[in-house]
Scaffold this active site. Structure first.
Site, PDB file in Angstrom:
ATOM      1  N   TYR A  70       0.808  -1.228   0.000  1.00  0.00           N
ATOM      2  CA  TYR A  70       0.000   0.000   0.000  1.00  0.00           C
ATOM      3  C   TYR A  70       0.843   1.281   0.000  1.00  0.00           C
ATOM      4  O   TYR A  70       0.318   2.368  -0.189  1.00  0.00           O
ATOM      5  CB  TYR A  70      -1.000   0.019   1.164  1.00  0.00           C
ATOM      6  CG  TYR A  70      -0.397   0.030   2.550  1.00  0.00           C
ATOM      7  CD1 TYR A  70       0.262   1.156   3.061  1.00  0.00           C
ATOM      8  CD2 TYR A  70      -0.496  -1.083   3.368  1.00  0.00           C
ATOM      9  CE1 TYR A  70       0.803   1.165   4.329  1.00  0.00           C
ATOM     10  CE2 TYR A  70       0.043  -1.090   4.641  1.00  0.00           C
ATOM     11  CZ  TYR A  70       0.692   0.039   5.115  1.00  0.00           C
ATOM     12  OH  TYR A  70       1.238   0.032   6.370  1.00  0.00           O
ATOM     13  N   MET A 112      -2.766  -6.335   6.075  1.00  0.00           N
ATOM     14  CA  MET A 112      -2.250  -5.760   4.824  1.00  0.00           C
ATOM     15  C   MET A 112      -0.838  -6.234   4.499  1.00  0.00           C
ATOM     16  O   MET A 112      -0.093  -5.529   3.807  1.00  0.00           O
ATOM     17  CB  MET A 112      -2.278  -4.226   4.932  1.00  0.00           C
ATOM     18  CG  MET A 112      -3.641  -3.662   5.300  1.00  0.00           C
ATOM     19  SD  MET A 112      -3.549  -1.905   5.624  1.00  0.00           S
ATOM     20  CE  MET A 112      -5.182  -1.589   6.312  1.00  0.00           C
ATOM     21  N   SER A 113      -0.461  -7.392   4.988  1.00  0.00           N
ATOM     22  CA  SER A 113       0.933  -7.842   4.761  1.00  0.00           C
ATOM     23  C   SER A 113       1.015  -9.367   4.848  1.00  0.00           C
ATOM     24  O   SER A 113       0.022 -10.074   4.710  1.00  0.00           O
ATOM     25  CB  SER A 113       1.840  -7.228   5.834  1.00  0.00           C
ATOM     26  OG  SER A 113       1.513  -7.742   7.113  1.00  0.00           O
ATOM     27  N   ASN A 151      -7.904  -5.430  16.711  1.00  0.00           N
ATOM     28  CA  ASN A 151      -9.248  -4.840  16.668  1.00  0.00           C
ATOM     29  C   ASN A 151     -10.202  -5.844  16.043  1.00  0.00           C
ATOM     30  O   ASN A 151      -9.756  -6.751  15.336  1.00  0.00           O
ATOM     31  CB  ASN A 151      -9.234  -3.576  15.787  1.00  0.00           C
ATOM     32  CG  ASN A 151      -8.721  -3.855  14.384  1.00  0.00           C
ATOM     33  OD1 ASN A 151      -7.515  -4.036  14.172  1.00  0.00           O
ATOM     34  ND2 ASN A 151      -9.623  -3.940  13.436  1.00  0.00           N
TER      35      ASN A 151
HETATM   36  N1  HPA Z   1      -7.902  -4.632   8.611  1.00  0.00           N
HETATM   37  C1  HPA Z   1      -6.760  -4.653   7.874  1.00  0.00           C
HETATM   38  N2  HPA Z   1      -5.559  -4.562   8.411  1.00  0.00           N
HETATM   39  C2  HPA Z   1      -5.479  -4.443   9.749  1.00  0.00           C
HETATM   40  C3  HPA Z   1      -6.619  -4.415  10.568  1.00  0.00           C
HETATM   41  C4  HPA Z   1      -7.907  -4.518   9.974  1.00  0.00           C
HETATM   42  O1  HPA Z   1      -8.956  -4.505  10.620  1.00  0.00           O
HETATM   43  N3  HPA Z   1      -6.184  -4.300  11.855  1.00  0.00           N
HETATM   44  C5  HPA Z   1      -4.824  -4.256  11.796  1.00  0.00           C
HETATM   45  N4  HPA Z   1      -4.395  -4.348  10.531  1.00  0.00           N
END
Ligand code: HPA
Length: 260
Positions: free
Chosen positions: A63, A191-192, A215
């Protein structure tokens, strides 16, 4: 040698390495420079728990505008130049599985990369691996995952297991996407990691992965997501996460000795 990629909140582990060498990503390739706050861009080579390690403090993300070929450059360097044979990948991830809670750790048992380009496109590993097409049946080494599971149990850390789905980012997902990903079998999203695992696995490296669930993914709770929240939970979980990695290394080190 064991390669370790440190995700959000884990950077401090690199400071705990008895370091003998630091390699900036820009030394590997001048085009590489981490642009995310909290992510340094270097490999720390040394020992941790008596085990030879190469620790990536921060990673290159798709990204940020890098190509997948650039994303896997530090991984390729650790394999090709430093000779790692084992790779521990870590990250912060959103929990899709409704039984997860923020602060949980999850061993990655498989992944879904169908929503991001393959890092193997245009990279012909035929000479290095003997094949143009790469088996992905066991990307995450079951024995390594078992070692991490044992390590977690022995130090009293609850740990889950699940499927990690990689998105491009930098946007978080929509609630509809999260529902779709759950239907597809994903337990966590980030994202990795998965492309790094795929690349290292193709080159014959033993791979394992651990996500810190920072989260609940979008739409599960009645509020939005923020990087601050992700960072805060990652930082809070950092201490037990680091303990787990250090203890797992001890077990891996012992195994290496036992197996000669
Ligand atoms: N989505 C994508 N990447 C993330 C998230 C998420 O909720 N939390 C931490 N990295």
């Amino acid at each position: 040698m064991v390669g370790i990629v440190l995700g959000s909140g884990l950077g401090q582990l690199a400071e705990e390495v008895d370091a003998r060498k630091m390699i900036d990503y820009s030394e590997i390739d001048p085009s590489l420079k981490s642009t995310v706050e909290g992510h340094k861009g270097r490999i720390v080579v040394g020992t941790l728990e008596g085990v030879d390690v190469a620790v990536m403090q921060g990673r290159i993300h798709y990204y940020e505008g890098y190509t997948m070929k650039q994303v896997i450059k530090p991984i390729d360097y650790m394999i090709t130049e430093l000779g790692i044979d084992t790779l521990i990948l870590t990250n912060a991830a959103g929990g899709i599985n409704l039984s997860f809670l923020p602060g949980d750790l999850m061993i990655i048992k498989d992944h879904i990369t169908s929503f991001v380009p393959s890092p193997l496109i245009g990279v012909d590993l035929t000479e290095r691996t003997g094949s143009r097409f790469h088996d992905m049946t066991h990307v995450y080494d079951p024995r390594l995952s078992k070692t991490i599971m044992k390590s977690a149990i022995s130090i009293g850390i609850d740990i889950e297991e699940g499927v990690y789905l990689q998105t491009t980012g930098p946007n978080y997902e929509t609630p509809a996407e999260i529902r779709a990903y759950r239907t597809l079998g994903a337990d966590a999203v980030g994202m990795s990691t998965a492309v790094e695992a795929m690349y290292a696995h193709a080159l014959g490296v033993r791979v394992c992965g651990i996500s810190c669930i920072t989260n609940m993914a979008a739409g599960i709770l009645d509020r939005g997501l923020s990087h601050e929240e992700v960072q805060e939970v990652a930082d809070k979980t950092g201490t037990s996460f680091r303990k787990l990695i250090r203890n797992s290394l001890t077990l891996m080190g012992n195994k290496t000795k036992i197996n000669g």
